[in-house]
Design a protein around this motif. Structure first.
Motif, PDB file in Angstrom:
ATOM      1  N   THR A   1       0.832  -1.216   0.000  1.00 27.63           N
ATOM      2  CA  THR A   1       0.000   0.000   0.000  1.00 27.63           C
ATOM      3  C   THR A   1       0.864   1.262   0.000  1.00 27.63           C
ATOM      4  O   THR A   1       2.069   1.225   0.267  1.00 27.63           O
ATOM      5  CB  THR A   1      -0.894   0.050   1.258  1.00 27.63           C
ATOM      6  N   THR A   2       0.205   2.378  -0.242  1.00 28.93           N
ATOM      7  CA  THR A   2       0.884   3.673  -0.162  1.00 28.93           C
ATOM      8  C   THR A   2       1.343   3.938   1.275  1.00 28.93           C
ATOM      9  O   THR A   2       2.364   4.588   1.484  1.00 28.93           O
ATOM     10  CB  THR A   2      -0.050   4.803  -0.634  1.00 28.93           C
ATOM     11  N   GLY A   3       0.614   3.419   2.251  1.00 29.67           N
ATOM     12  CA  GLY A   3       1.029   3.554   3.653  1.00 29.67           C
ATOM     13  C   GLY A   3       2.351   2.834   3.902  1.00 29.67           C
ATOM     14  O   GLY A   3       3.225   3.331   4.622  1.00 29.67           O
ATOM     15  N   ALA A   4       2.499   1.665   3.303  1.00 26.39           N
ATOM     16  CA  ALA A   4       3.747   0.905   3.439  1.00 26.39           C
ATOM     17  C   ALA A   4       4.904   1.665   2.811  1.00 26.39           C
ATOM     18  O   ALA A   4       6.011   1.707   3.360  1.00 26.39           O
ATOM     19  CB  ALA A   4       3.592  -0.469   2.791  1.00 26.39           C
ATOM     20  N   GLU A   5       4.639   2.291   1.667  1.00 28.48           N
ATOM     21  CA  GLU A   5       5.685   3.087   0.999  1.00 28.48           C
ATOM     22  C   GLU A   5       6.110   4.267   1.857  1.00 28.48           C
ATOM     23  O   GLU A   5       7.289   4.570   1.978  1.00 28.48           O
ATOM     24  CB  GLU A   5       5.149   3.646  -0.323  1.00 28.48           C
ATOM     25  N   GLN A   6       5.131   4.931   2.430  1.00 26.18           N
ATOM     26  CA  GLN A   6       5.426   6.089   3.288  1.00 26.18           C
ATOM     27  C   GLN A   6       6.261   5.656   4.493  1.00 26.18           C
ATOM     28  O   GLN A   6       7.244   6.304   4.848  1.00 26.18           O
ATOM     29  CB  GLN A   6       4.095   6.692   3.750  1.00 26.18           C
ATOM     30  N   ALA A   7       5.895   4.541   5.104  1.00 33.40           N
ATOM     31  CA  ALA A   7       6.612   4.049   6.287  1.00 33.40           C
ATOM     32  C   ALA A   7       8.055   3.682   5.939  1.00 33.40           C
ATOM     33  O   ALA A   7       8.972   3.903   6.736  1.00 33.40           O
ATOM     34  CB  ALA A   7       5.878   2.845   6.869  1.00 33.40           C
ATOM     35  N   ALA A   8       8.251   3.143   4.735  1.00 37.08           N
ATOM     36  CA  ALA A   8       9.584   2.703   4.319  1.00 37.08           C
ATOM     37  C   ALA A   8      10.568   3.870   4.242  1.00 37.08           C
ATOM     38  O   ALA A   8      11.786   3.675   4.278  1.00 37.08           O
ATOM     39  CB  ALA A   8       9.506   1.994   2.975  1.00 37.08           C
ATOM     40  N   GLU A   9      10.049   5.078   4.149  1.00 36.72           N
ATOM     41  CA  GLU A   9      10.932   6.245   4.032  1.00 36.72           C
ATOM     42  C   GLU A   9      11.347   6.820   5.380  1.00 36.72           C
ATOM     43  O   GLU A   9      12.149   7.748   5.443  1.00 36.72           O
ATOM     44  CB  GLU A   9      10.220   7.349   3.236  1.00 36.72           C
ATOM     45  N   ILE A  10      10.813   6.264   6.465  1.00 39.54           N
ATOM     46  CA  ILE A  10      11.114   6.849   7.780  1.00 39.54           C
ATOM     47  C   ILE A  10      12.414   6.253   8.319  1.00 39.54           C
ATOM     48  O   ILE A  10      12.510   5.036   8.488  1.00 39.54           O
ATOM     49  CB  ILE A  10       9.946   6.596   8.757  1.00 39.54           C
ATOM     50  N   PRO A  11      13.410   7.101   8.587  1.00 36.53           N
ATOM     51  CA  PRO A  11      14.704   6.590   9.031  1.00 36.53           C
ATOM     52  C   PRO A  11      14.596   5.769  10.313  1.00 36.53           C
ATOM     53  O   PRO A  11      13.940   6.185  11.275  1.00 36.53           O
ATOM     54  CB  PRO A  11      15.526   7.869   9.296  1.00 36.53           C
TER      55      PRO A  11
ATOM     56  N   ALA B   1      12.953   3.262  11.126  1.00 37.22           N
ATOM     57  CA  ALA B   1      11.684   2.633  11.520  1.00 37.22           C
ATOM     58  C   ALA B   1      11.757   1.122  11.321  1.00 37.22           C
ATOM     59  O   ALA B   1      12.364   0.638  10.375  1.00 37.22           O
ATOM     60  CB  ALA B   1      10.536   3.212  10.710  1.00 37.22           C
ATOM     61  N   GLU B   2      11.142   0.415  12.263  1.00 38.11           N
ATOM     62  CA  GLU B   2      11.069  -1.043  12.151  1.00 38.11           C
ATOM     63  C   GLU B   2       9.654  -1.373  11.676  1.00 38.11           C
ATOM     64  O   GLU B   2       8.676  -1.129  12.391  1.00 38.11           O
ATOM     65  CB  GLU B   2      11.317  -1.646  13.536  1.00 38.11           C
ATOM     66  N   ILE B   3       9.562  -1.901  10.463  1.00 38.56           N
ATOM     67  CA  ILE B   3       8.239  -2.025   9.848  1.00 38.56           C
ATOM     68  C   ILE B   3       7.753  -3.472   9.843  1.00 38.56           C
ATOM     69  O   ILE B   3       8.485  -4.370   9.445  1.00 38.56           O
ATOM     70  CB  ILE B   3       8.284  -1.463   8.417  1.00 38.56           C
TER      71      ILE B   3
END
Ligand code: GLN
Length: 280
Positions: A167-177, A179-181
């Motif tokens: 999802t677009t939410g997953a993409e946004q989260a992937a950009e956060i330095p 972050a453990e996703i």
């Protein structure tokens, strides 16, 4: 049946209200388009279209698509797509697929279209076509009600974040330095992980997170801060599909004759916002 709205929700997220009725699901078309139908007449070949449109959806994204108490597909997208079928003289047959399987299915041609709260993105436009925008949405951060630390994306650095895969939410989260996703197959599962206290936040489409909170499906969560993005949902179709024009013509007709507004009212309790003709 309607769900009580709170001032909190009214002030958030494009005024998408959570008051909705459980409309009769799907339903047989009451009205079939004939060759005088402007939607059909305008479309390629100008023949009335006949046949069945197989439409993929991931039904764990209320209020857009979900399985109701009777186990039937229900939601704004389902009603809208059914009405598009009626306007275009096509029978719509829904097929449930995992969200991250939808674009591959369109590419393989095993389905004709997909309606699944899917954001029109530049990246997806490389592989599929989209109808004109039919909903305005955007991402929001959800945290536990008692959380006072997180208000913006910056506050999520080095934090644990749950998202829905693909999802677009997953993409946004992937950009956060830092972050453990953790990724989940559906938005409700990601939100449940947060409610269980296993992650610090969820990044997901605001209307869906707000609906999960307001409906009581998930307890003890809140949405914080500003909306992170403005996104437009579109109906996805295989690249070059002749159905794009047919779907767009039907959508246009429904936006002009009030059918679209009626369906929007039913699910969101208010007038639809202005939508651009294209997402970019
Ligand atoms: N709108 C988001 C996206 O397109 C999430 C869609 C969904 O989970 N159904 O990525």
């Amino acid at each position: 049946m309607s769900i009580k709205r709170s001032a909190f929700l009214r002030n958030l997220a494009f005024g998408l209200s959570t008051s909705f009725v459980l409309a009769a699901c799907g339903g047989a078309p009451t009205d079939t388009a004939d060759s005088d139908d402007p939607a059909a007449a305008d479309s390629a070949g100008s023949e009335a279209v006949t046949g069945t449109l197989t439409v993929a959806t991931e039904p764990a994204f209320p209020p857009f698509e979900f399985q109701n108490e009777d186990g039937e597909l229900d939601g704004f997208d389902i009603d809208l797509m059914t009405a598009i079928g009626e306007a275009a003289g096509l029978e719509v047959q829904f097929e449930s697929l995992p969200f991250d399987g939808i674009i591959p299915a369109l590419q393989a041609g095993t389905v004709d279209a997909a309606i699944s709260g899917m954001t029109i993105t530049e990246e997806r436009l490389q592989t599929v076509d989209f109808s004109r925008p039919y909903v305005k949405a955007g991402l929001a951060i959800a945290v536990k009600e008692e959380n006072t630390e997180v208000a913006t994306l910056d506050d999520l650095q080095d934090k644990k974040i749950a998202v829905q895969i693909g999802t677009t939410g997953a993409e946004q989260a992937a950009e956060i330095p830092g972050a453990e996703i953790s990724t989940f197959d559906s938005a409700p599962l990601a939100l449940q992980e947060l409610a269980n206290g296993n992650v610090d936040a969820v990044i997901n489409d605001a209307p869906v997170t707000l609906d999960a909170i307001a409906s009581g499906n998930i307890d003890g969560l809140k949405v914080v801060g500003e909306l992170l993005t403005t996104e437009f949902y579109g109906i996805a179709m295989p690249k070059g599909s002749e159905n794009v024009e047919i779907v767009n013509d039907a959508l246009m007709t429904m936006m002009e004759d009030g059918t679209y507004a009626e369906i929007y009212q039913e699910w969101f309790g208010e007038e639809p916002p202005e939508l651009p003709e294209s997402a970019f």
